[in-house]
Design an enzyme around this catalytic site. Structure first.
Site, PDB file in Angstrom:
ATOM      1  N   SER A  67     -89.384  -1.648  31.238  1.00  0.00           N
ATOM      2  CA  SER A  67     -89.468  -1.223  29.815  1.00  0.00           C
ATOM      3  C   SER A  67     -89.743   0.256  29.474  1.00  0.00           C
ATOM      4  CB  SER A  67     -89.995  -2.093  28.891  1.00  0.00           C
ATOM      5  OG  SER A  67     -90.048  -1.698  27.450  1.00  0.00           O
ATOM      6  N   ASP A 171     -83.815 -16.740  13.677  1.00  0.00           N
ATOM      7  CA  ASP A 171     -83.893 -15.340  14.211  1.00  0.00           C
ATOM      8  C   ASP A 171     -82.803 -15.443  15.459  1.00  0.00           C
ATOM      9  OD1 ASP A 171     -85.940 -15.195  12.508  1.00  0.00           O
ATOM     10  OD2 ASP A 171     -87.431 -14.991  14.162  1.00  0.00           O
TER      11      ASP A 171
END
Length: 386
Positions: A67, A171
C-alpha cells in the site's frame, strides 16, 4: 496521486509493470440515517474519493500486498484458507482472498498495490472500498463469474465474519452499484433499489470530517437498536408489523400512546419520519428541486440531533455554520454519528470561501479544525483502461 504515478510505484515495488488497474469509490449517505435496521430506506451515493488497486501476476504463486498509504506489507502463498492476522490494513484483501479459495475458486499469485484517498475512520467507507475493489478485481482477473450482488454479499461477509465488525450491507452496496449523478434509494432488507437522479448542477457535495474520535459510536448504536426494538414491541400490541418503517406518520401518531417511555417514543418518531423523508427526498431529486432536498437534509439533522440524539456538538457545529451561509443548500450529519462526517451541498464557486469560514467557525468553538473536502457523486467500482 495520478494513475501514472501509481504505475511507477508499482514498478518500484515489484520490478514489473502493472497489468490491470481498478478503482472503487467511498460513499456517503445523503439521507436516511439509523433506519436500515428498522426496515427502512437509505439513500447513499458513491463519491470520487476511493481506492485504486493495481495488479500483475507473479511466477512465485504468492500474493504480495503493498500500500502507498501504509508501510506494512504482507506476502503469503496460495492456500486452502486464510486467517485474520492482527489489525493491519491487508486483512481486508486477505479476507476477500479467503472467500475466493473457500468457495473453491482457483487463484494464482499476484503482486497487488493499493492507494486510497478516503480519510481513514471518517465514516466514508474506506473498508468497503478496499473490499469491493479487491473482490471485483479478483473476479475480473481470474474470471470467476460472480455477479456484482454476490461480490457485495461476499464483502459484507468479510467485514462481519473475517474482520469481525457488525455492519450492514449499505456501504458495500453503494460503492459497487453507485452511478454518476445518481443516488441509490435502497431497502437494506430486501436489497431492492432504485437509482434516483441526483444532479447537483453548479454545486458540489462537501464532506466535513469533524476529526473527532468515534469512541461512543458502537455502544450508543447498540443502545439505539434496543430502543427501537422496544418501540416495535409496544406497537405490535395493536399493529401487525415487522419493522418500525412498515408504518407511516399518521399510523404512528394514532398508536404512539402504546409507547410509554418518552425516550423510546422519540427514537421511534425519528425512524418513522426519517423513512418518509427519504421518499420525499427521492421525489425532490427527481424534480431537480435541490432547495426542497436541502430542507429535508436540515430536517433530518434536527431529528438526529433532538429525537435520536446521535449527533454531538462537533457535527451540530458544522451544520449550524452551514445554515448561516447563503451558498449552502442543505447540510446534515451522515453515518452513525458521535463524530465522523457531515455533508453539505454548496455552490461550487463558493466552496473555498465556505470551507475557510467553516474551519474558522468550527475551530473557534471546538478547539481544533475539521477537514473539508469537495466531492461529486460518482460511479461505483470499475476497471480503469490502461
Amino acid at each position: 496521486m495520478t494513475v501514472d504515478q501509481l504505475k511507477q510505484q508499482f514498478q518500484s515495488a515489484f520490478n514489473q509493470q502493472a497489468l490491470e488497474t481498478y478503482f472503487c469509490p467511498g460513499r456517503v449517505n445523503l439521507i436516511g440515517e439509523h433506519i436500515d435496521y428498522n426496515g427502512g430506506l437509505v439513500m447513499p451515493c458513491a463519491i470520487n474519493f476511493g481506492t485504486w488497486m493495481l495488479l500483475a501476476p507473479n511466477e512465485d504463486n504468492v500474493f504480495r500486498f503493498r500500500s502507498v498509504n501504509f508501510e506494512d506489507t504482507y506476502d503469503i502463498g496460495v492456500q486452502d484458507s486464510y486467517e485474520k492476522t492482527g489489525r493491519e490494513w491487508y486483512n481486508y484483501p486477505l479476507g476477500v482472498l479467503h472467500h475466493f479459495v473457500v468457495d473453491g475458486k482457483q487463484v494464482k499469485g499476484l503482486d497487488v498495490l493499493y492507494f486510497g484517498n478516503v480519510p481513514i475512520g471518517s465514516g466514508l467507507s474506506s473498508s468497503a472500498s478496499i473490499e469491493i475493489a479487491t473482490a471485483f478485481a479478483f473476479n475480473q482477473y481470474f474470471k470467476r463469474g460472480y455477479s456484482k450482488l454476490e461480490l457485495v454479499k461476499m464483502a459484507k461477509s468479510v467485514e462481519n465474519n473475517f474482520i469481525g465488525l457488525s455492519s450492514g450491507i449499505m456501504d458495500q452496496f453503494a460503492v459497487a452499484f453507485g452511478e454518476a449523478n445518481k443516488a441509490l434509494m435502497l431497502n437494506c432488507d430486501t436489497l431492492e433499489y432504485k437509482a434516483v437522479d441526483a444532479y447537483l448542477g453548479d454545486n458540489v457535495l462537501a464532506v466535513i470530517n469533524t476529526n473527532k474520535p468515534r469512541k461512543l459510536a458502537e455502544s450508543k448504536y447498540n443502545e439505539r437498536v434496543e430502543e427501537c426494538a422496544q418501540a416495535l414491541k409496544a406497537l405490535q400490541q395493536e399493529l401487525n408489523i415487522s419493522y418500525l418503517c412498515d408504518i407511516d406518520s399518521d399510523t404512528f401518531s394514532r398508536h404512539q400512546h402504546l409507547i410509554t417511555d418518552e425516550v423510546v417514543l422519540k427514537r421511534a418518531k425519528h425512524v418513522v419520519e426519517e423513512n418518509e423523508r427519504v421518499k420525499l427526498a427521492a421525489d425532490a431529486l427527481a424534480q431537480h428541486n435541490l432547495a426542497e432536498f436541502g430542507r429535508l437534509m436540515y430536517a433530518s439533522h434536527q431529528s438526529l440531533q433532538h429525537d435520536y440524539e446521535v449527533s454531538g456538538v462537533e457535527l451540530d457545529t458544522a451544520v449550524e455554520y452551514s445554515k448561516t451561509d447563503s451558498n449552502v443548500i442543505g447540510a446534515r450529519m451522515t453515518g452513525a454519528g458521535f463524530g465522523g462526517c457531515a455533508i453539505a451541498i454548496v455552490k461550487a464557486d463558493a466552496f473555498e470561501t465556505y470551507s475557510k469560514n467553516l474551519i474558522d467557525y468550527y475551530t473557534a468553538k471546538i478547539g481544533y479544525a475539521p477537514s473539508v473536502y469537495a466531492t461529486n457523486i460518482s460511479s461505483g467500482v470499475h476497471e480503469l483502461v490502461n
